[in-house]
Scaffold this active site. Structure first.
Site, PDB file in Angstrom:
ATOM      1  N   LYS A 130       4.007  22.132  -2.419  1.00  0.00           N
ATOM      2  CA  LYS A 130       4.300  21.954  -3.840  1.00  0.00           C
ATOM      3  C   LYS A 130       3.083  21.332  -4.533  1.00  0.00           C
ATOM      4  O   LYS A 130       2.627  21.797  -5.555  1.00  0.00           O
ATOM      5  CB  LYS A 130       5.536  21.071  -3.988  1.00  0.00           C
ATOM      6  CG  LYS A 130       5.927  20.791  -5.408  1.00  0.00           C
ATOM      7  CD  LYS A 130       7.230  20.018  -5.493  1.00  0.00           C
ATOM      8  CE  LYS A 130       7.450  19.557  -6.925  1.00  0.00           C
ATOM      9  NZ  LYS A 130       8.676  18.798  -7.105  1.00  0.00           N
ATOM     10  N   GLY A 133      10.912  19.061  -3.477  1.00  0.00           N
ATOM     11  CA  GLY A 133      10.418  19.693  -2.246  1.00  0.00           C
ATOM     12  C   GLY A 133      11.540  20.041  -1.281  1.00  0.00           C
ATOM     13  O   GLY A 133      11.625  21.167  -0.776  1.00  0.00           O
ATOM     14  N   ARG A 134      12.445  19.100  -1.046  1.00  0.00           N
ATOM     15  CA  ARG A 134      13.503  19.334  -0.049  1.00  0.00           C
ATOM     16  C   ARG A 134      14.580  20.283  -0.566  1.00  0.00           C
ATOM     17  O   ARG A 134      15.465  20.687   0.193  1.00  0.00           O
ATOM     18  CB  ARG A 134      14.110  18.004   0.385  1.00  0.00           C
ATOM     19  CG  ARG A 134      14.610  17.134  -0.760  1.00  0.00           C
ATOM     20  CD  ARG A 134      14.885  15.707  -0.298  1.00  0.00           C
ATOM     21  NE  ARG A 134      15.223  14.803  -1.381  1.00  0.00           N
ATOM     22  CZ  ARG A 134      14.332  14.161  -2.127  1.00  0.00           C
ATOM     23  NH1 ARG A 134      13.040  14.358  -1.924  1.00  0.00           N
ATOM     24  NH2 ARG A 134      14.713  13.342  -3.077  1.00  0.00           N
ATOM     25  N   HIS A 179      26.953  17.692  26.039  1.00  0.00           N
ATOM     26  CA  HIS A 179      26.384  17.249  27.317  1.00  0.00           C
ATOM     27  C   HIS A 179      25.264  16.253  27.088  1.00  0.00           C
ATOM     28  O   HIS A 179      24.419  16.054  27.952  1.00  0.00           O
ATOM     29  CB  HIS A 179      25.883  18.466  28.097  1.00  0.00           C
ATOM     30  CG  HIS A 179      26.995  19.424  28.405  1.00  0.00           C
ATOM     31  ND1 HIS A 179      27.815  19.287  29.503  1.00  0.00           N
ATOM     32  CD2 HIS A 179      27.474  20.498  27.716  1.00  0.00           C
ATOM     33  CE1 HIS A 179      28.717  20.250  29.498  1.00  0.00           C
ATOM     34  NE2 HIS A 179      28.545  20.997  28.410  1.00  0.00           N
TER      35      HIS A 179
HETATM   36  O1  F6P Z   1       7.181  13.611   2.714  1.00  0.00           O
HETATM   37  C1  F6P Z   1       7.368  13.646   1.366  1.00  0.00           C
HETATM   38  C2  F6P Z   1       7.232  14.996   0.753  1.00  0.00           C
HETATM   39  O2  F6P Z   1       6.800  14.793  -0.540  1.00  0.00           O
HETATM   40  C3  F6P Z   1       8.516  15.800   0.779  1.00  0.00           C
HETATM   41  O3  F6P Z   1       9.406  15.438  -0.202  1.00  0.00           O
HETATM   42  C4  F6P Z   1       7.985  17.172   0.625  1.00  0.00           C
HETATM   43  O4  F6P Z   1       8.938  18.128   0.943  1.00  0.00           O
HETATM   44  C5  F6P Z   1       6.844  17.118   1.600  1.00  0.00           C
HETATM   45  O5  F6P Z   1       6.303  15.827   1.410  1.00  0.00           O
HETATM   46  C6  F6P Z   1       5.789  18.172   1.430  1.00  0.00           C
HETATM   47  O6  F6P Z   1       5.201  18.126   0.168  1.00  0.00           O
HETATM   48  P1  F6P Z   1       4.348  19.325  -0.396  1.00  0.00           P
HETATM   49  O7  F6P Z   1       5.228  20.513  -0.516  1.00  0.00           O
HETATM   50  O8  F6P Z   1       3.824  18.854  -1.715  1.00  0.00           O
HETATM   51  O9  F6P Z   1       3.219  19.582   0.570  1.00  0.00           O
END
Ligand code: F6P
Length: 675
Positions: free
Chosen positions: A294, A354-355, A472
């Site tokens: 992103k 991002g998530r 398990h």
């Molecule tokens: O670890 C934090 C974070 O900002 C996440 O929220 C995000 O998904 C990830 O890093 C990757 O970020 P980017 O897509 O900007 O590389």
């Protein structure tokens, strides 16, 4: 770009796909109030730090995941609109639920499950998804009290605000519109006075054209060969969601057929071992690299991207980047600086966290390259169907809302800190790692949206493994140790059916159930074992010796919920994704936190930078870490031990050892087959 025509056409117009970052002035709410932490009257009940919160004025606004606009916005006081009430711990609705806990504690799931009316009322269905909450430690009254709490938290108003493009992510001054990523072409979703759905579809159409072009062989690599292998480089949200969806689809009969002859690999960890594994057996001539970030600043992703670019250009020359590397990002400037033509970039927007980005080009591009766009379109349609249900259904039949409220009940009132995600479906084996990020990065917060420390714990510890493997492994603890609410997820029709028939001599009978039935027997049994347990009386009736009775007793009364899907196709995978994303939003909305920022990941990144600088300095000046480097004695000792161990390597000096110097050296041969 020297691609085939249709692709070239499809890849044009990137600048039109990119939304300019919006000024901070369009939170469309009637009433706003400026909140400083001291301004919120509340009883002094929390045990956390009472010092003034720094929320809204972060010490280090230059983090990779933060736009200039966000940095500018947070320099001003945080404005919390009235429709976003923060902590609800001191409301009568919260208190009523606290009082209700005693009532529930007097009941046992063994008895609650005998109540047919209750079981019926706890069974919910939407578009083929079944959600059975009858094994939650809840009664109808609990649900009613939770609905009242949801009203007090203005859950409906917050859900509407999300779909209306309000800037719910206050600390970054951003809308939260991942639902727009899977909107139907003719839907209207407004953000900052603009319908964003046409922008979404412009990028989707571009992905469709590009993926068709690569898959058909029209788009060729530097040597004229077709690109059959894709390596998607990204981490966190730029990795886990696409990996989840890919893992879910790869054994679906239709998707597998469409992916025949193609490879999709992921490279996430900055560990060079991950690079070696991701590239093992691949040829640069047939490999397309998708750099997914992103921000295009994430240290791990950018180093991995530079590493793989070296791998490509070492054998194909610098010009190969144009045909072998594309990007998914919101940051076209950095994409260009990296050397990727912005025409070969696929945009998304700052209103996608991002998530929550798997339905953007982050997931859709690599998945469409592997399976073809129509399959991934069905994934989007499944997510869209659950979004609509979430947006429109009343709370008492709204599955994401019900699941979210059940989690709030478990965490905040019954004080169970964790949640196990247990799909009885190997294809969903990456659901738990994906939801772990979505949930824990979203709701793992210590302050409310107003910046005040929370007077209760929010978020939960998510983990999981597919059944029956987990049985398990860690189920012992779940059955007889700590109480961990479980999500059991099963499907009615497996992607793969195996049913051993009788064969050979008549004495060799067939199996009594199919292989998938065998798996699902466990899905049903485990939930009941947790709920009902096994008492000392039952054990005695089975002649179990007295000294073993305490060890063999199962207390039961351990909550779980069961989700059953009709099958696992691209459509239902999309449904599952949306179910969890929206459930997690519900939890955050009720807890009154900002589920859409992630400041907690920043400090470690800053400290890693400091280590990087010191490490480089020590290496190039052949010196040890000293107190002037500013590390505590423990870290200094560890670093010095690490640096002295490294000095024994063939290449003590930092220089580019990949791929030719190190990998091709006789001292460091990569194993030939480890994938
Ligand atoms: O670890 C934090 C974070 O900002 C996440 O929220 C995000 O998904 C990830 O890093 C990757 O970020 P980017 O897509 O900007 O590389």
């Amino acid at each position: 770009m020297t691609a085939g025509l249709s692709c070239k056409q499809g890849l044009k117009g990137l600048s039109r796909c990119q939304l300019p970052v919006r000024p901070s002035a369009c939170v469309r709410v009637p009433q706003l109030r400026v909140v400083t932490p001291q301004a919120v009257a509340r009883p002094q009940q929390n045990h956390r730090a009472s010092k003034k919160s720094s929320l809204g004025r972060p010490a280090s606004p230059g983090s990779g995941s933060m736009s200039n606009t966000a940095a500018k916005a947070v320099a001003e006081p945080l404005v919390v609109p009235d429709f976003l009430p923060a902590s609800i711990a001191f409301t009568p609705e919260w208190k009523a639920l606290e009082e209700h806990v005693d009532e529930i504690k007097r009941s046992h799931l063994r008895d609650l499950l005998l109540d047919e009316t209750r079981c019926k009322k706890m069974f919910f269905e939407n578009e083929g998804i079944l959600a059975d909450l009858s094994r939650q430690r809840m009664t109808e009254k609990t649900l009613q009290l939770l609905f009242k709490l949801a009203d007090q938290a203005n859950l409906k108003g917050k859900i509407n605000a999300m779909f209306n493009g309000e800037h719910l992510n206050l600390t970054e001054d951003r809308a939260v519109l991942h639902v727009a990523l899977r909107a139907q072409r003719d839907e209207v979703i407004m953000c900052d006075g603009k319908n964003v759905v046409p922008d979404v579809w412009e990028v989707l159409d571009k992905i469709k054209d590009f993926s068709n072009s690569v898959r058909s062989g029209e788009w060729k690599g530097q040597t004229g060969e077709e690109l059959t292998d894709v390596v998607a480089i990204g981490i966190g949200g730029s990795f886990l969601g696409p990996l989840f969806a890919h893992t879910a689809l790869r054994t679906d009969q239709e998707a597998a057929g469409l992916a025949y002859g193609r490879n999709l690999r992921f490279l996430a960890n900055v560990d060079p071992v991950d690079v070696a594994r991701a590239l093992n057996g691949l040829r640069p001539e047939t490999t397309l690299v998708v750099v997914v970030s992103k921000t295009f600043t994430t240290a791990e992703t950018m180093l991995n991207a530079r590493t793989v670019r070296s791998w490509l250009t070492a054998s194909l020359g610098q010009e190969a980047v144009a045909k072998h590397m594309v990007a998914v990002s919101t940051n076209t400037t950095l994409v260009r600086e990296f050397g990727i033509d912005p025409e070969n970039a696929f945009a998304f927007w700052d209103w996608v966290g991002g998530r929550y980005s798997v339905c953007s080009a982050v997931g859709v591009l690599p998945l469409a390259l592997q399976y073809g766009f129509p399959v991934i379109e069905r994934f989007l349609q499944g997510a869209n169907a659950v979004d609509r249900h979430f947006h429109e259904a009343p709370f008492d039949s709204n599955i994401p809302v019900l699941l979210g409220l059940a989690s709030v009940w478990n965490v905040s009132f019954l004080h169970y800190p964790a949640r196990a995600i247990l799909p009885y479906c190997q294809a969903l084996s990456k659901l738990a790692p994906h939801i772990q990020q979505v949930s824990m990065e979203s709701n793992g917060k210590g302050v409310g949206i107003d910046g005040n420390p929370l007077p209760y714990e929010a978020g939960e510890i998510d983990f999981g493994e597919p059944g029956t493997n987990g049985q398990h492994s860690f189920y012992q603890l779940i059955h007889q140790g700590r109480v961990i609410p479980c999500d059991f997820i099963g499907v009615v029709k497996s992607q793969q059916s195996v049913y051993l028939k009788a064969c050979g001599p008549a004495s060799v009978g067939g199996e009594v159930v199919s292989n998938h039935d065998e798996l699902m027997c466990n899905f049903f049994a485990q939930a009941d074992a947790l709920a009902t347990g096994k008492s000392a009386i039952e054990l005695r009736a089975e002649q179990v010796p007295d000294h073993l009775i305490p060890h063999k007793t199962f207390t039961g009364n351990r909550p779980s919920l069961s989700i059953m899907l009709p099958d696992l196709t691209a459509y239902t995978v999309g449904q599952v994704l949306s179910l969890y994303e929206n459930r997690i939003a519900v939890q955050g909305f009720v807890w009154g936190i900002n589920s859409f920022d992630q400041w907690g990941v920043e400090l470690g990144k800053v400290l890693a930078s400091k280590v990087r600088t010191a490490m480089h300095n020590c290496r190039t000046k052949s010196r040890k870490i000293s107190p002037s480097d500013g590390f505590n004695p423990s870290t200094s000792n560890l670093l010095n031990r690490y640096l002295s161990g490294k000095a024994e390597l063939l290449y003590p000096e930092p220089h580019d050892v990949f791929p030719c110097d190190l990998i091709d050296s006789e001292y460091c041969q990569p194993p030939t087959s480890y994938v």
